[in-house]
Design a protein around this motif. Structure first.
Motif, PDB file in Angstrom:
ATOM      1  N   SER A 127       0.684 -19.903  15.513  1.00  0.00           N
ATOM      2  CA  SER A 127       1.741 -18.897  15.619  1.00  0.00           C
ATOM      3  C   SER A 127       1.179 -17.563  16.074  1.00  0.00           C
ATOM      4  O   SER A 127       1.750 -16.893  16.934  1.00  0.00           O
ATOM      5  CB  SER A 127       2.435 -18.734  14.260  1.00  0.00           C
ATOM      6  OG  SER A 127       3.346 -17.671  14.308  1.00  0.00           O
ATOM      7  N   ILE A 180       1.456 -11.433  28.003  1.00  0.00           N
ATOM      8  CA  ILE A 180       2.095 -11.766  29.284  1.00  0.00           C
ATOM      9  C   ILE A 180       3.229 -10.788  29.588  1.00  0.00           C
ATOM     10  O   ILE A 180       3.345 -10.270  30.700  1.00  0.00           O
ATOM     11  CB  ILE A 180       2.594 -13.220  29.271  1.00  0.00           C
ATOM     12  CG1 ILE A 180       1.397 -14.178  29.286  1.00  0.00           C
ATOM     13  CG2 ILE A 180       3.526 -13.498  30.446  1.00  0.00           C
ATOM     14  CD1 ILE A 180       1.755 -15.611  28.988  1.00  0.00           C
ATOM     15  N   VAL A 181       4.068 -10.520  28.592  1.00  0.00           N
ATOM     16  CA  VAL A 181       5.185  -9.595  28.804  1.00  0.00           C
ATOM     17  C   VAL A 181       4.666  -8.184  29.066  1.00  0.00           C
ATOM     18  O   VAL A 181       5.154  -7.489  29.966  1.00  0.00           O
ATOM     19  CB  VAL A 181       6.147  -9.626  27.599  1.00  0.00           C
ATOM     20  CG1 VAL A 181       7.202  -8.547  27.706  1.00  0.00           C
ATOM     21  CG2 VAL A 181       6.796 -10.987  27.475  1.00  0.00           C
ATOM     22  N   LEU A 215      -0.196 -14.221  22.909  1.00  0.00           N
ATOM     23  CA  LEU A 215      -0.139 -14.551  24.340  1.00  0.00           C
ATOM     24  C   LEU A 215       1.192 -14.139  24.975  1.00  0.00           C
ATOM     25  O   LEU A 215       1.213 -13.613  26.089  1.00  0.00           O
ATOM     26  CB  LEU A 215      -0.373 -16.045  24.546  1.00  0.00           C
ATOM     27  CG  LEU A 215      -1.813 -16.524  24.378  1.00  0.00           C
ATOM     28  CD1 LEU A 215      -1.875 -18.040  24.476  1.00  0.00           C
ATOM     29  CD2 LEU A 215      -2.711 -15.884  25.411  1.00  0.00           C
ATOM     30  N   VAL A 216       2.282 -14.372  24.266  1.00  0.00           N
ATOM     31  CA  VAL A 216       3.585 -13.959  24.782  1.00  0.00           C
ATOM     32  C   VAL A 216       3.621 -12.439  24.946  1.00  0.00           C
ATOM     33  O   VAL A 216       4.064 -11.926  25.978  1.00  0.00           O
ATOM     34  CB  VAL A 216       4.728 -14.444  23.866  1.00  0.00           C
ATOM     35  CG1 VAL A 216       6.046 -13.774  24.206  1.00  0.00           C
ATOM     36  CG2 VAL A 216       4.865 -15.953  23.951  1.00  0.00           C
ATOM     37  N   PHE A 217       3.120 -11.721  23.940  1.00  0.00           N
ATOM     38  CA  PHE A 217       3.093 -10.256  24.041  1.00  0.00           C
ATOM     39  C   PHE A 217       2.237  -9.818  25.219  1.00  0.00           C
ATOM     40  O   PHE A 217       2.635  -8.932  25.994  1.00  0.00           O
ATOM     41  CB  PHE A 217       2.570  -9.635  22.748  1.00  0.00           C
ATOM     42  CG  PHE A 217       2.369  -8.150  22.856  1.00  0.00           C
ATOM     43  CD1 PHE A 217       3.452  -7.298  22.846  1.00  0.00           C
ATOM     44  CD2 PHE A 217       1.102  -7.622  23.008  1.00  0.00           C
ATOM     45  CE1 PHE A 217       3.283  -5.928  22.967  1.00  0.00           C
ATOM     46  CE2 PHE A 217       0.921  -6.253  23.128  1.00  0.00           C
ATOM     47  CZ  PHE A 217       2.012  -5.408  23.108  1.00  0.00           C
ATOM     48  N   THR A 221       9.005  -9.748  23.143  1.00  0.00           N
ATOM     49  CA  THR A 221       8.258 -10.749  22.381  1.00  0.00           C
ATOM     50  C   THR A 221       9.055 -11.216  21.169  1.00  0.00           C
ATOM     51  O   THR A 221       9.081 -12.408  20.850  1.00  0.00           O
ATOM     52  CB  THR A 221       6.901 -10.195  21.936  1.00  0.00           C
ATOM     53  OG1 THR A 221       6.171  -9.798  23.094  1.00  0.00           O
ATOM     54  CG2 THR A 221       6.107 -11.206  21.142  1.00  0.00           C
ATOM     55  N   VAL A 254      11.606 -19.473  20.799  1.00  0.00           N
ATOM     56  CA  VAL A 254      10.575 -20.513  20.729  1.00  0.00           C
ATOM     57  C   VAL A 254      10.578 -21.181  19.355  1.00  0.00           C
ATOM     58  O   VAL A 254      10.442 -22.407  19.247  1.00  0.00           O
ATOM     59  CB  VAL A 254       9.189 -19.918  21.060  1.00  0.00           C
ATOM     60  CG1 VAL A 254       8.068 -20.867  20.687  1.00  0.00           C
ATOM     61  CG2 VAL A 254       9.116 -19.547  22.530  1.00  0.00           C
ATOM     62  N   ILE A 260      11.785 -13.571  22.471  1.00  0.00           N
ATOM     63  CA  ILE A 260      11.199 -14.812  22.998  1.00  0.00           C
ATOM     64  C   ILE A 260      10.701 -15.686  21.860  1.00  0.00           C
ATOM     65  O   ILE A 260      10.935 -16.907  21.847  1.00  0.00           O
ATOM     66  CB  ILE A 260      10.069 -14.489  23.994  1.00  0.00           C
ATOM     67  CG1 ILE A 260      10.652 -13.892  25.278  1.00  0.00           C
ATOM     68  CG2 ILE A 260       9.247 -15.735  24.308  1.00  0.00           C
ATOM     69  CD1 ILE A 260       9.618 -13.310  26.209  1.00  0.00           C
ATOM     70  N   MET A 261      10.030 -15.093  20.887  1.00  0.00           N
ATOM     71  CA  MET A 261       9.499 -15.881  19.769  1.00  0.00           C
ATOM     72  C   MET A 261      10.617 -16.417  18.882  1.00  0.00           C
ATOM     73  O   MET A 261      10.488 -17.511  18.320  1.00  0.00           O
ATOM     74  CB  MET A 261       8.502 -15.053  18.957  1.00  0.00           C
ATOM     75  CG  MET A 261       7.206 -14.781  19.699  1.00  0.00           C
ATOM     76  SD  MET A 261       6.431 -16.253  20.415  1.00  0.00           S
ATOM     77  CE  MET A 261       5.996 -17.158  18.947  1.00  0.00           C
ATOM     78  N   ILE A 273       0.118 -17.863  19.872  1.00  0.00           N
ATOM     79  CA  ILE A 273       1.272 -17.917  20.777  1.00  0.00           C
ATOM     80  C   ILE A 273       1.968 -16.561  20.837  1.00  0.00           C
ATOM     81  O   ILE A 273       2.322 -16.078  21.920  1.00  0.00           O
ATOM     82  CB  ILE A 273       2.251 -19.025  20.342  1.00  0.00           C
ATOM     83  CG1 ILE A 273       1.587 -20.396  20.401  1.00  0.00           C
ATOM     84  CG2 ILE A 273       3.514 -18.993  21.186  1.00  0.00           C
ATOM     85  CD1 ILE A 273       1.192 -20.830  21.792  1.00  0.00           C
ATOM     86  N   THR A 274       2.154 -15.918  19.701  1.00  0.00           N
ATOM     87  CA  THR A 274       2.787 -14.593  19.679  1.00  0.00           C
ATOM     88  C   THR A 274       1.952 -13.590  20.465  1.00  0.00           C
ATOM     89  O   THR A 274       2.491 -12.804  21.255  1.00  0.00           O
ATOM     90  CB  THR A 274       2.979 -14.103  18.233  1.00  0.00           C
ATOM     91  OG1 THR A 274       3.760 -15.057  17.507  1.00  0.00           O
ATOM     92  CG2 THR A 274       3.678 -12.761  18.199  1.00  0.00           C
TER      93      THR A 274
END
Length: 141
Positions: free
Chosen positions: A114, A124-125, A120-122, A96, A103, A99-100, A117-118
């Motif tokens: 922010s 998903i990963v 959601l990325v966490f 994360t 991004v 990736i962030m 999105i952070t």
């Protein structure tokens, strides 16, 4: 011979402490993106995360790594489920973080956007790692 073995083990443990510091910084970065931390609360969180990371590293990673460095045959031990989840969370936070960083080079994220999105990325990963580890554990059983 003994000096080589001792120096290899000392370097291994120093590297584990260094990796624990890096992981602690990444954990705190991600937590600070989601929750406002200041003062003694921040220091307490950093201390707890660092001690937990060191414990997990020394307890579960060190024996296998030490055997590998010294060229000793080490029996494969099963890790407890809590240690596996901790490693999945650590890997997801590391992913994360990178990736962030990528991004943020292209998009300006501020405030709640922010945070969302952070998160959601966490998520998903984390779910990707979780499913992969589940599949690997099912195959090995």
């Amino acid at each position: 011979m003994r000096i080589r073995v001792i120096s290899a083990v000392v370097i291994l443990y120093l590297l584990m402490v260094a990796v624990s510091v890096v992981y602690t910084a990444l954990f705190v970065w991600l937590i600070k993106k989601m929750i406002m931390l200041d003062g003694w609360v921040l220091n307490s969180v950093v201390g707890i995360i660092f001690v937990a990371q060191l414990f997990m590293s020394f307890r579960y990673s060190a024996p296998g790594l030490k055997a590998e460095v010294l060229g000793i045959e080490a029996g494969l031990k099963k890790q407890p489920l809590a240690a596996i989840y901790y490693e999945i969370i650590t890997a997801a936070m590391l992913a994360t973080f990178f990736i962030m960083m990528f991004v943020r080079r292209f998009f300006s994220l501020v405030g709640v956007l922010s945070w969302v999105i952070t998160g959601l990325v966490f998520l998903i990963v984390f779910l990707g790692f979780f499913v992969r580890v589940k599949k690997l554990r099912c195959r090995s059983s």
